[in-house]
Design a protein around this motif. Structure first.
Motif, PDB file in Angstrom:
ATOM      1  N   SER A   1       6.130  -1.494   4.039  1.00  0.00           N
ATOM      2  CA  SER A   1       4.686  -1.602   3.835  1.00  0.00           C
ATOM      3  C   SER A   1       4.053  -0.216   3.683  1.00  0.00           C
ATOM      4  O   SER A   1       4.314   0.677   4.490  1.00  0.00           O
TER       5      SER A   1
ATOM      6  N   ARG B   1      -2.917   7.833   1.568  1.00  0.00           N
ATOM      7  CA  ARG B   1      -1.608   7.237   1.852  1.00  0.00           C
ATOM      8  C   ARG B   1      -0.936   8.094   2.922  1.00  0.00           C
ATOM      9  O   ARG B   1      -0.925   9.324   2.847  1.00  0.00           O
TER      10      ARG B   1
ATOM     11  N   ARG C   1      -4.282   5.681   6.381  1.00  0.00           N
ATOM     12  CA  ARG C   1      -4.838   6.052   7.686  1.00  0.00           C
ATOM     13  C   ARG C   1      -6.233   6.648   7.520  1.00  0.00           C
ATOM     14  O   ARG C   1      -6.467   7.487   6.649  1.00  0.00           O
TER      15      ARG C   1
ATOM     16  N   TRP D   1      -3.176  -7.495   4.920  1.00  0.00           N
ATOM     17  CA  TRP D   1      -3.258  -6.166   5.531  1.00  0.00           C
ATOM     18  C   TRP D   1      -3.096  -6.325   7.033  1.00  0.00           C
ATOM     19  O   TRP D   1      -3.795  -7.118   7.660  1.00  0.00           O
TER      20      TRP D   1
ATOM     21  N   THR E   1       5.259   5.219   4.585  1.00  0.00           N
ATOM     22  CA  THR E   1       5.732   3.846   4.430  1.00  0.00           C
ATOM     23  C   THR E   1       6.339   3.375   5.742  1.00  0.00           C
ATOM     24  O   THR E   1       7.113   4.093   6.370  1.00  0.00           O
ATOM     25  N   ARG E   2       5.962   2.195   6.171  1.00  0.00           N
ATOM     26  CA  ARG E   2       6.490   1.634   7.408  1.00  0.00           C
ATOM     27  C   ARG E   2       7.947   1.211   7.203  1.00  0.00           C
ATOM     28  O   ARG E   2       8.412   1.075   6.072  1.00  0.00           O
TER      29      ARG E   2
ATOM     30  N   LEU F   1       1.320   2.579   4.050  1.00  0.00           N
ATOM     31  CA  LEU F   1       0.378   2.858   5.133  1.00  0.00           C
ATOM     32  C   LEU F   1      -0.766   3.728   4.645  1.00  0.00           C
ATOM     33  O   LEU F   1      -0.561   4.678   3.880  1.00  0.00           O
TER      34      LEU F   1
ATOM     35  N   TYR G   1      -3.893   1.034   8.162  1.00  0.00           N
ATOM     36  CA  TYR G   1      -3.775  -0.167   7.342  1.00  0.00           C
ATOM     37  C   TYR G   1      -2.358  -0.235   6.787  1.00  0.00           C
ATOM     38  O   TYR G   1      -1.913   0.708   6.119  1.00  0.00           O
ATOM     39  N   ALA G   2      -1.653  -1.324   7.046  1.00  0.00           N
ATOM     40  CA  ALA G   2      -0.310  -1.532   6.501  1.00  0.00           C
ATOM     41  C   ALA G   2      -0.388  -2.675   5.499  1.00  0.00           C
ATOM     42  O   ALA G   2      -0.785  -3.795   5.841  1.00  0.00           O
ATOM     43  N   SER G   3       0.000  -2.393   4.251  1.00  0.00           N
ATOM     44  CA  SER G   3      -0.094  -3.393   3.196  1.00  0.00           C
ATOM     45  C   SER G   3       1.170  -4.250   3.173  1.00  0.00           C
ATOM     46  O   SER G   3       2.169  -3.896   2.547  1.00  0.00           O
ATOM     47  N   GLU G   4       1.117  -5.386   3.863  1.00  0.00           N
ATOM     48  CA  GLU G   4       2.227  -6.323   3.840  1.00  0.00           C
ATOM     49  C   GLU G   4       2.076  -7.247   2.626  1.00  0.00           C
ATOM     50  O   GLU G   4       1.054  -7.214   1.937  1.00  0.00           O
TER      51      GLU G   4
END
Length: 207
Positions: free
Chosen positions: A184, A176, A188, A202, A179-180, A186, A195-198
């Protein structure tokens, strides 16, 4: 000196093989002469300028075109058409789906891979291979995404749907990383993929 051309997806690659004394040495049953790595030069156009990439590959045992998806440098901005990208993905077991059942890059309801970077395509193929999960692309280079240098439109990002398999693979394989701004989570990779979990998918940045 031997000069050969290799074409992939409409891109002309020039391979320069430099003969060495080792490579000219006859092979015997008990010895295998060493060969120096082969210099490969690749010329491509980006934003109107001609760029040159140079790297080395061990071509000792190949009498066939180089597998450029593995040999080319990470940042080479080689781009392909939607058809070429879809065919490449299809062969790897990856599918693309559009809510509007279309591939027009200018329509936000379509899912287009027009002018996507080959590194982006090869990276999502590698994700499929490494995770052994179902990968369904729902967002590519079509309009409607946030702009920017490393954006969807620039060919750096893809959206893939959530599923239990890929969610588990990403969240357990990569740390981890914050957080965006939109909330979301994040994750890396060591190579810089983010990867951003919307909520519904993704959002993946391949750099």
């Amino acid at each position: 000196m031997r000069l050969a051309g290799v074409a992939l997806l409409g891109v002309q690659i020039t391979i320069i093989a430099l003969a060495t004394s080792a490579s000219a040495t006859p092979r015997t049953a008990n010895s295998e002469p060493k060969r120096s790595p082969t210099l490969i030069t690749h010329h491509y156009a980006i934003e109107g300028a001609i760029e040159t990439a140079r790297w080395y590959a061990d071509l000792d045992k190949v009498d066939k075109p180089v597998e450029l998806a593995r040999a080319r440098p990470r940042y080479a901005a080689i781009r392909v058409s939607n058809t070429q990208a879809v065919d490449w993905l299809h062969d790897a077991g990856v599918r693309a789906k559009s809510s509007g059942h279309c591939a027009n890059r200018r329509q936000s309801t379509c899912t287009s891979l027009e002018a996507v970077r080959t590194y982006t395509v090869s990276s999502v193929v590698a994700l499929k291979r490494d995770s052994d999960c179902r990968i369904l692309i729902t967002g590519g280079t079509e309009s409607g995404h946030a702009p920017g240098r490393f954006s969807h439109a620039a060919g750096y990002k893809l959206d893939i749907t959530h599923n239990a398999c890929i969610d588990h693979y990403i969240t357990t394989s990569f740390p981890r990383s914050g957080t965006r701004g939109d909330g979301s989570a994040l994750y890396r990779t060591p190579t810089g993929t983010v990867y951003a979990s919307e909520s519904s998918h993704w959002d993946i940045l391949f750099r």
